[in-house]
Write a protein that holds these residues in place. Structure first.
Motif, PDB file in Angstrom:
ATOM      1  N   TYR A  74      -8.169  -4.241  -0.163  1.00 40.92           N
ATOM      2  CA  TYR A  74      -6.736  -4.040   0.040  1.00 40.92           C
ATOM      3  C   TYR A  74      -6.053  -5.348   0.429  1.00 40.92           C
ATOM      4  N   ARG A  80      -2.470   0.353  -2.508  1.00 41.46           N
ATOM      5  CA  ARG A  80      -2.836   1.432  -1.577  1.00 41.46           C
ATOM      6  C   ARG A  80      -4.032   2.245  -2.076  1.00 41.46           C
ATOM      7  N   GLU A 137       0.792  -4.818   4.577  1.00 43.66           N
ATOM      8  CA  GLU A 137       1.946  -4.005   4.198  1.00 43.66           C
ATOM      9  C   GLU A 137       3.252  -4.745   4.512  1.00 43.66           C
TER      10      GLU A 137
END
Length: 610
Positions: A74, A80, A137
């Motif tokens: 990731y 995701r 993120e």
């Protein structure tokens, strides 16, 4: 020990031996049960605890590695979807913790190691995984990759080390359990060997004891008994061994003394019996000679009486014919009395001769079809039936072993009596039927005549016994005595059925053929053959049926034929009847055709109408 147990009974000795063996075996069994329980616990621990724990620990390491790989992926891609192994791995990790804690409860050290693994995994997740996810993120993959450093890799290596230590602890517990299983299994084998040795030693001791305490004393006792059995009744019997055998020897010796005493009395009694037997033998020989002389006398006397009787009867009849009406009425009456007396004397002599010959002059037993016999009987009684407007019917009858002339005489006598002892102004009807009862045929001759009172049911079979005067019903009073003698000669019995509602029913039995009995056993439930007796006449008695109005239904299973008998209309008893009884048959034998005294009716019976 020997001195103390010398007076022990055999039972006490055997019980003592079995008690010792039982105690040893019981203790061995108790120890074996305890060891087996331990072995079962160890086996359960290895198979159901350490085995699954080892597999789940390996799966736990794999799940943690997958999570660490997902975090790295990731951080590189920012996709995701690469986090799905991390999320799923976390859920599976918690499931594995719960499952392993359910198995690891009996191993406290392993429980602490599992808690350490869980704590290290939690710290790695809070210090490495979650910051990487959040930074990626918010700031992008470059910032996320920057957090994956050598320190983060070392922290995960700590988790690997904790899981490895946990696996080593599980392996150590598994090896310990395997050692315990081997140890308890070896102990079980040793205990079983010990129990087997106890049984073997007890068996050897028991065999030796039986040889000394049972076999030898019994052998000695048997040898002494054989000496007595050879004839030495004065030989005293002594015993040895346990008290039971000593008492047995005393009892046998008492029996020897009693037998010796009884034998002396028997010898004396045998001498007396031999003398009595010799006297009885002489008397028997005298009786045989006397009976033979009496038979010869009766035979010669009866034959010698025939000639003067014929002469008296002939000349009396000549006087009657030549001087009838020429003398006064009383002279004619006297002559008639003389003729009648001579004729009755001739009939009486002939009947006595026939009675004495039954069973003495024999043609041998053969298979006799009673249907054929009934045809002959119908021919013999045709004149009497025509005179009385009588009717004779019979069901299909069996085949039996006997003498045909005697059986014809038997049935002709019964039919003739039924016709003779009829009610005034009522045409006589006679029906003969049969049914199989056990291994005998029960044959019935039933009529609608005057009947017999129950108190005279036995008297009518006695020779010369009459229930009526000779003017009311002619005859010599010997016919049913001949019937009884013929039936008993064939191994049967005869009686009057006193329960009939109308007329007379005389029943008699004859032994059945083995094949008839076997066929009845096989086909007791099967319907009768089409040409045998069918449904049996009912109280309405269909036209052409030939049965009496009160005929009952068929009585029996596989069964048979009937018969009527006799040539002499003697025996005053009248057959009483409950109507013709038809019997269903699997296969009638030799049914008489038209022209032999009977014609088959539509229901299987045969009818001969006078």
């Amino acid at each position: 020990m020997t001195a103390r147990t010398a007076g022990w009974t055999l039972r006490r000795r055997v019980v003592a031996l079995l008690t010792v063996v039982g105690v040893l075996l019981g203790a061995s069994v108790a120890v074996e049960i305890a060891v087996a329980a331990k072995n079962r616990d160890y086996t359960h621990s290895v198979l159901d605890r350490t085995g699954p724990l080892r597999a789940q620990s390996q799966e736990l390491l794999s799940v943690l590695v997958d999570q660490e790989t997902a975090i790295r992926g990731y951080a590189l891609t920012g996709d995701r979807r690469d986090l799905e192994p991390y999320v799923q791995g976390g859920e599976r990790e918690q499931q594995l913790y719960r499952s392993m804690r359910g198995l690891i409860g009996v191993y406290p050290a392993l429980g602490r190691q599992l808690d350490g693994v869980e704590a290290e995994a939690g710290r790695w997740r809070s210090t490495v995984a979650e910051p990487v996810i959040r930074t990626t993120e918010e700031q992008g993959t470059t910032a996320g990759r920057a957090l994956i450093t050598e320190e983060s890799r070392q922290r995960f290596d700590v988790i690997r080390t904790s899981v490895s230590q946990l696996q080593e602890g599980i392996l150590a517990e598994r090896e310990k359990g395997a050692d315990n299983i081997y140890r308890t299994s070896s102990m079980l084998v040793l205990l079983l060997v010990g129990a087997a040795m106890v049984v073997a030693v007890a068996g050897a001791v028991l065999l030796i004891s039986l040889e000394r305490m049972v076999v030898r004393p019994l052998t000695g006792l048997a040898e002494q008994v054989r000496e007595v059995a050879k004839g030495d009744f004065q030989h005293r019997i002594t015993g040895s061994g346990p008290p039971e055998f000593l008492r047995l020897a005393d009892d046998v010796d008492a029996m020897r003394q009693k037998i010796a005493k009884d034998l002396t009395e028997v010898r004396e009694a045998r001498e007396r019996i031999e003398w009595v037997n010799s006297q009885l033998q002489k008397q028997a020989e005298e009786l045989v000679r006397s009976n033979r002389d009496l038979e010869q006398f009766a035979y010669v006397a009866s034959h010698d009486l025939q000639e003067p009787l014929r002469k008296v009867a002939s000349f009396c009849q000549l006087l009657q014919r030549r001087y009838a009406g020429q003398l006064d009425e009383r002279a004619d009456q006297y002559i008639a009395f003389a003729v009648d007396g001579a004729q009755r004397m001739q009939r009486l002599i002939n009947d006595l001769l026939a009675f004495s010959r039954i069973g003495r002059l024999t043609t041998g037993f053969t298979e006799v079809d009673l249907n054929d016999v009934m045809g002959d009987v119908a021919g013999q009684t045709e004149a009497a039936r025509q005179y009385a407007d009588g009717e004779l019917t019979w069901d299909a009858l069996p085949t039996i072993r006997g003498e045909e002339p005697l059986l014809t005489n038997l049935l002709a006598n019964l039919v003739s009596n039924s016709i003779k002892f009829r009610r005034p102004d009522v045409p006589p009807r006679v029906h003969v039927s049969a049914r199989l009862v056990g291994d005998e045929w029960e044959i019935s001759c039933q009529d609608n005549g005057i009947g017999i009172e129950p108190e005279f049911a036995d008297k009518i079979f006695v020779i010369f016994q009459r229930l009526h005067s000779k003017d009311a019903y002619p005859g010599t009073g010997i016919g049913l005595a001949i019937v009884k003698k013929i039936v008993e000669y064939h191994g049967g019995r005869v009686w009057v059925d006193t329960d009939t509602a109308e007329g007379t029913a005389i029943r008699f039995t004859l032994p059945a053929l083995p094949e008839d009995v076997a066929a009845a056993a096989r086909g007791a439930e099967q319907p009768a053959a089409d040409d045998a007796t069918g449904d049996g006449a009912t109280g309405d008695a269909a036209a052409g049926d030939g049965a009496t109005a009160d005929d009952g239904p068929a009585t029996g299973g596989s069964a048979a034929d009937a018969a009527a008998a006799g040539t002499d209309p003697a025996a005053d008893g009248a057959p009483a009847g409950d109507g013709g009884v038809r019997v269903e048959l699997p296969r009638p034998r030799g049914a008489r055709a038209e022209g032999t005294g009977g014609t088959p009716d539509s229901d299987g019976t045969k009818e001969a109408v006078g």
